[in-house]
Design a protein around this motif. Structure first.
Motif, mmCIF file in Angstrom:
data_model
loop_
_atom_site.group_PDB
_atom_site.id
_atom_site.type_symbol
_atom_site.label_atom_id
_atom_site.label_comp_id
_atom_site.label_asym_id
_atom_site.label_seq_id
_atom_site.Cartn_x
_atom_site.Cartn_y
_atom_site.Cartn_z
ATOM 1 N N ARG A 64 58.974 27.814 34.740
ATOM 2 C CA ARG A 64 59.121 27.752 33.287
ATOM 3 C C ARG A 64 58.888 29.118 32.651
ATOM 4 N N TRP A 65 58.658 30.125 33.490
ATOM 5 C CA TRP A 65 58.261 31.420 32.965
ATOM 6 C C TRP A 65 59.324 32.056 32.071
ATOM 7 N N GLU A 66 60.589 31.952 32.474
ATOM 8 C CA GLU A 66 61.653 32.595 31.697
ATOM 9 C C GLU A 66 61.727 32.033 30.280
ATOM 10 N N ILE A 67 61.425 30.738 30.142
ATOM 11 C CA ILE A 67 61.415 30.112 28.812
ATOM 12 C C ILE A 67 60.123 30.463 28.077
ATOM 13 N N PHE A 68 59.011 30.403 28.803
ATOM 14 C CA PHE A 68 57.708 30.656 28.199
ATOM 15 C C PHE A 68 57.610 32.077 27.643
ATOM 16 N N ARG A 69 58.225 33.031 28.327
ATOM 17 C CA ARG A 69 58.118 34.422 27.897
ATOM 18 C C ARG A 69 58.920 34.712 26.624
ATOM 19 N N LEU A 70 59.782 33.773 26.226
ATOM 20 C CA LEU A 70 60.535 33.944 24.989
ATOM 21 C C LEU A 70 59.640 33.778 23.759
ATOM 22 N N LEU A 71 58.492 33.131 23.941
ATOM 23 C CA LEU A 71 57.555 32.976 22.838
ATOM 24 C C LEU A 71 56.934 34.317 22.489
ATOM 25 N N PRO A 72 56.569 34.526 21.243
ATOM 26 C CA PRO A 72 55.843 35.743 20.870
ATOM 27 C C PRO A 72 54.555 35.857 21.692
ATOM 28 N N SER A 73 54.144 37.068 22.004
ATOM 29 C CA SER A 73 52.979 37.275 22.870
ATOM 30 C C SER A 73 51.726 36.591 22.336
ATOM 31 N N GLU A 74 51.541 36.603 21.024
ATOM 32 C CA GLU A 74 50.366 35.968 20.440
ATOM 33 C C GLU A 74 50.409 34.459 20.645
ATOM 34 N N ASN A 75 51.579 33.863 20.563
ATOM 35 C CA ASN A 75 51.724 32.423 20.820
ATOM 36 C C ASN A 75 51.410 32.099 22.277
ATOM 37 N N ARG A 76 51.823 32.969 23.183
ATOM 38 C CA ARG A 76 51.517 32.753 24.599
ATOM 39 C C ARG A 76 50.010 32.792 24.830
ATOM 40 N N ARG A 77 49.355 33.751 24.210
ATOM 41 C CA ARG A 77 47.912 33.867 24.373
ATOM 42 C C ARG A 77 47.201 32.623 23.840
ATOM 43 N N LYS A 78 47.627 32.147 22.677
ATOM 44 C CA LYS A 78 47.004 30.956 22.089
ATOM 45 C C LYS A 78 47.218 29.734 22.981
ATOM 46 N N THR A 79 48.415 29.621 23.546
ATOM 47 C CA THR A 79 48.721 28.475 24.409
ATOM 48 C C THR A 79 47.862 28.482 25.657
ATOM 49 N N ILE A 80 47.744 29.636 26.306
ATOM 50 C CA ILE A 80 46.958 29.733 27.527
ATOM 51 C C ILE A 80 45.480 29.508 27.246
ATOM 52 N N ARG A 81 45.000 30.066 26.156
ATOM 53 C CA ARG A 81 43.600 29.849 25.798
ATOM 54 C C ARG A 81 43.335 28.375 25.523
ATOM 55 N N GLN A 82 44.251 27.717 24.835
ATOM 56 C CA GLN A 82 44.066 26.302 24.552
ATOM 57 C C GLN A 82 44.001 25.499 25.846
ATOM 58 N N ARG A 83 44.847 25.830 26.801
ATOM 59 C CA ARG A 83 44.820 25.127 28.083
ATOM 60 C C ARG A 83 43.506 25.357 28.813
ATOM 61 N N LEU A 84 43.015 26.591 28.770
ATOM 62 C CA LEU A 84 41.737 26.880 29.413
ATOM 63 C C LEU A 84 40.617 26.117 28.723
ATOM 64 N N TYR A 85 40.617 26.083 27.390
ATOM 65 C CA TYR A 85 39.581 25.357 26.649
ATOM 66 C C TYR A 85 39.626 23.861 26.961
ATOM 67 N N LEU A 86 40.831 23.315 27.103
ATOM 68 C CA LEU A 86 40.960 21.893 27.431
ATOM 69 C C LEU A 86 40.353 21.599 28.796
#
Length: 215
Positions: A64-86
């Protein structure tokens, strides 16, 4: 959030985590209540390193990386942090409940502090361990761009810290200072220094920008 929960904590990881806490309470013998925290802190830390290691790598592994990288870098960071927090929250809840599974062994409460105090100390210690080892393993996997390399280095660090040598070298500055404290002195809080340092390191790893979120 619900989507991220399904991605980072699928059904097989839930079962795996539940079995881990159940088997730990079954196979790790204790005599006194204060030993529950000792039995769980280091082991839960190692489990968190394995459980959280693929927080970001899963995007690459599941193609899913090719799709995921289309997101703005800040959105990617927020998504990964949210997953880690969960994942941290999920393991913290299981750790809080898993503590009581050890009571099937009818541990003694003769010394080591009041049961309520010991439980509170344990929660502080184990949640800090989950945060630290989860953040560390995720960062190492991304650094090496390889899941097993990241887990392997995390395990090596865990073995070094969770040893007599590591205890003597780091003392109260160790992430496992709670494990190596004087067992009979349940009311002492010197071990908080090591946990505080571990928490600061985790905050740095989670909060920093740059290649940590780039494959």
């Amino acid at each position: 959030m619900r989507k991220n929960f399904k991605i980072c904590i699928p059904a097989y990881k839930m079962v795996f985590a539940a079995l881990f806490f159940a088997f730990l309470a079954l196979v790790r013998g204790i005599t006194h209540v204060y030993e529950i925290g000792i039995a769980m802190d280091a082991n839960v830390g190692l489990f968190a390193a394995i459980f959280c290691s693929d927080t970001y790598e899963i995007e690459y592994r599941e193609k899913r990386w090719e799709i995921f990288r289309l997101l703005p870098s800040e959105n990617r960071r927020k998504t990964i942090r949210q997953r880690l927090y969960l994942q941290i929250g999920f393991l913290s809840v299981l750790s809080a409940a898993g503590y009581w599974l050890f009571y099937w062994q009818s541990p003694q409460t003769a010394y080591g502090g009041a049961p309520a105090l010991l439980y509170g100390m344990y929660l502080i210690a184990v949640i800090t361990s989950i945060i630290f080892w989860g953040a560390l393993s995720m960062s190492l996997v991304n650094l090496f761009r390889n899941l097993w390399a990241g887990i392997g280095v995390s395990v090596v660090i865990w073995l070094c810290v969770n040893s007599t040598w590591g205890s003597e070298l780091l003392g109260n500055f160790s992430v496992f200072s709670f494990v190596f404290r004087l067992d009979e002195e349940g009311g002492t809080w010197d071990w908080l220094m090591g946990k505080g340092i571990a928490l600061l390191i985790a905050i740095f790893l989670i909060g920093r920008k740059g290649k940590k979120y780039e494959y």
